[in-house]
Design an enzyme around this catalytic site. Structure first.
Site, PDB file in Angstrom:
ATOM      1  N   LYS A   1       0.870  -6.040 -13.047  1.00 17.91           N
ATOM      2  CA  LYS A   1       1.308  -4.996 -12.099  1.00 17.91           C
ATOM      3  C   LYS A   1       1.332  -3.636 -12.803  1.00 17.91           C
ATOM      4  CE  LYS A   1       3.840  -8.469  -9.467  1.00 17.91           C
ATOM      5  NZ  LYS A   1       5.119  -9.085  -9.084  1.00 17.91           N
TER       6      LYS A   1
ATOM      7  N   GLN B   1      11.279  -9.011 -10.387  1.00 18.97           N
ATOM      8  CA  GLN B   1      10.408 -10.186 -10.542  1.00 18.97           C
ATOM      9  C   GLN B   1      11.245 -11.465 -10.413  1.00 18.97           C
ATOM     10  OE1 GLN B   1       7.097  -9.957 -10.717  1.00 18.97           O
ATOM     11  NE2 GLN B   1       6.823 -12.171 -10.798  1.00 18.97           N
TER      12      GLN B   1
ATOM     13  N   ASP C   1       8.056  -5.303  -2.213  1.00 19.88           N
ATOM     14  CA  ASP C   1       7.734  -6.731  -2.128  1.00 19.88           C
ATOM     15  C   ASP C   1       7.876  -7.245  -0.694  1.00 19.88           C
ATOM     16  OD1 ASP C   1       6.828  -8.087  -4.407  1.00 19.88           O
ATOM     17  OD2 ASP C   1       8.823  -8.069  -5.331  1.00 19.88           O
TER      18      ASP C   1
HETATM   19  N1  GUN Z   1       7.438 -14.116  -8.284  1.00 20.88           N
HETATM   20  C1  GUN Z   1       6.359 -14.748  -7.775  1.00 20.88           C
HETATM   21  N2  GUN Z   1       5.753 -13.963  -6.857  1.00 20.88           N
HETATM   22  C2  GUN Z   1       6.460 -12.830  -6.781  1.00 20.88           C
HETATM   23  C3  GUN Z   1       6.313 -11.633  -6.007  1.00 20.88           C
HETATM   24  O1  GUN Z   1       5.415 -11.465  -5.182  1.00 20.88           O
HETATM   25  N3  GUN Z   1       7.248 -10.680  -6.239  1.00 20.88           N
HETATM   26  C4  GUN Z   1       8.268 -10.845  -7.111  1.00 20.88           C
HETATM   27  N4  GUN Z   1       9.139  -9.850  -7.236  1.00 20.88           N
HETATM   28  N5  GUN Z   1       8.440 -11.936  -7.835  1.00 20.88           N
HETATM   29  C5  GUN Z   1       7.525 -12.919  -7.669  1.00 20.88           C
END
Ligand code: GUN
Length: 288
Positions: free
Chosen positions: A52, A96, A119
């Site tokens: 990211k 996350q 998200d």
């Molecule tokens: N863990 C697995 N997929 C995601 C996601 O799309 N966003 C976040 N914040 N954590 C994750």
């Protein structure tokens, strides 16, 4: 059979977003800014956050990664989120997941300002999405909708089977595909671990979204000729190579691919599109 190339599509969209950032800067605007909170040392989470951060740099966004030990308290994390909510320089925030067991994930998600929730996990965004109102849509469903759109795949009136009912993939996916929209207008069935005979449903499907997290679950005998196959699965399976693992989808590609019209590979299908969703949402959170 056509491969739905998520990597190439994602690269193309990154160029579009980078051009948009240039335009914003030319007009005197500020760079969109994404903050990510990473708690603990989970290897997969560190990799995802690294991806990211790299994607932000590629399109010209500012990113800030806040790394905390897995011994922090829930209240400490809540206070950090409140500070980011109040910081006008930061447009989007992700925490996350998963978080350490002693931290209540739902409370954390609900602390994020819905206007910074890139998200799309906050109940306000989920509710707005279900109502078809403007909202932040979570990464995987958005990425799949964008792939269907960019490959001009007809979805109207099609039978779509979503395998998996998670809050972040299966249920929003089923909802989006059933909406009066393009892509959309599908007749959607959700299958899950209590479904009696999944094959009975998948054999009738024009579009199958496999999002249950069981490697190579969807086999050739479960798919009708000409179906569109979207593979959301991405499981690390031990392998005798340098990294010690390989990534395996929920679809048995070797059996299913000869039968279908379109299919996403793993890796390089849905995965790269999810990061684009985050960039797209951050741009939106910044007001563009
Ligand atoms: N863990 C697995 N997929 C995601 C996601 O799309 N966003 C976040 N914040 N954590 C994750």
């Amino acid at each position: 059979m056509i491969i739905l190339d998520g990597k190439a599509t994602a690269d193309k969209i990154k160029i579009e977003i980078a051009a948009k950032v240039d335009e914003i800067l030319l007009k005197g605007g500020k760079r969109p800014h994404l903050a990510a909170i990473l708690v603990g040392e989970d290897g997969a989470s560190q990799t995802y956050v690294g991806h990211k951060e790299k994607a932000c740099a590629q399109v010209g966004f500012t990113s800030t990664i806040l790394r905390f030990s897995d011994t922090i308290t829930e209240d400490f994390l809540i206070n950090e989120i409140a500070a980011i909510n109040a910081n006008p320089d930061i447009d989007g925030l992700i925490v996350q997941l998963p978080l350490p067991k002693h931290i209540n994930e739902q409370r954390v998600i609900e602390t994020i300002d819905p206007k910074k929730d890139v998200d799309g996990f906050h109940p306000e965004n989920v509710g707005r999405m279900v109502l078809g109102l403007p909202s932040f849509v979570s990464a995987t469903p958005w990425g799949i909708m964008e792939l269907l759109k960019r490959y001009s795949i007809e979805t109207s009136g099609k039978n779509c089977v979503v395998i998996g009912r998670s809050n972040i993939v299966g249920r929003p996916m089923a909802n989006l595909l059933s909406q009066k929209s393009k892509p959309g207008d599908c007749t959607v069935t959700i299958c899950h671990s209590r479904t009696k005979d999944i094959k009975e449903h998948t054999l009738n499907a024009d579009i199958i979204i496999a999002a249950l997290g069981i490697p190579e679950f969807l086999t050739g005998d479960m798919v009708k000729d000409g179906a569109v196959i979207i593979d959301v699965g991405i499981t690390r399976v031990k392998a005798d190579n340098k990294s010690g693992f390989r990534l395996v989808g929920d679809v048995l590609f070797r059996e299913v691919s000869p039968k279908c019209s379109y299919i996403t590979p793993v890796p390089g299908g849905v995965g790269p599109m999810t990061i684009i969703s985050l960039l797209n949402n951050t741009l939106k959170a910044a007001g563009y």
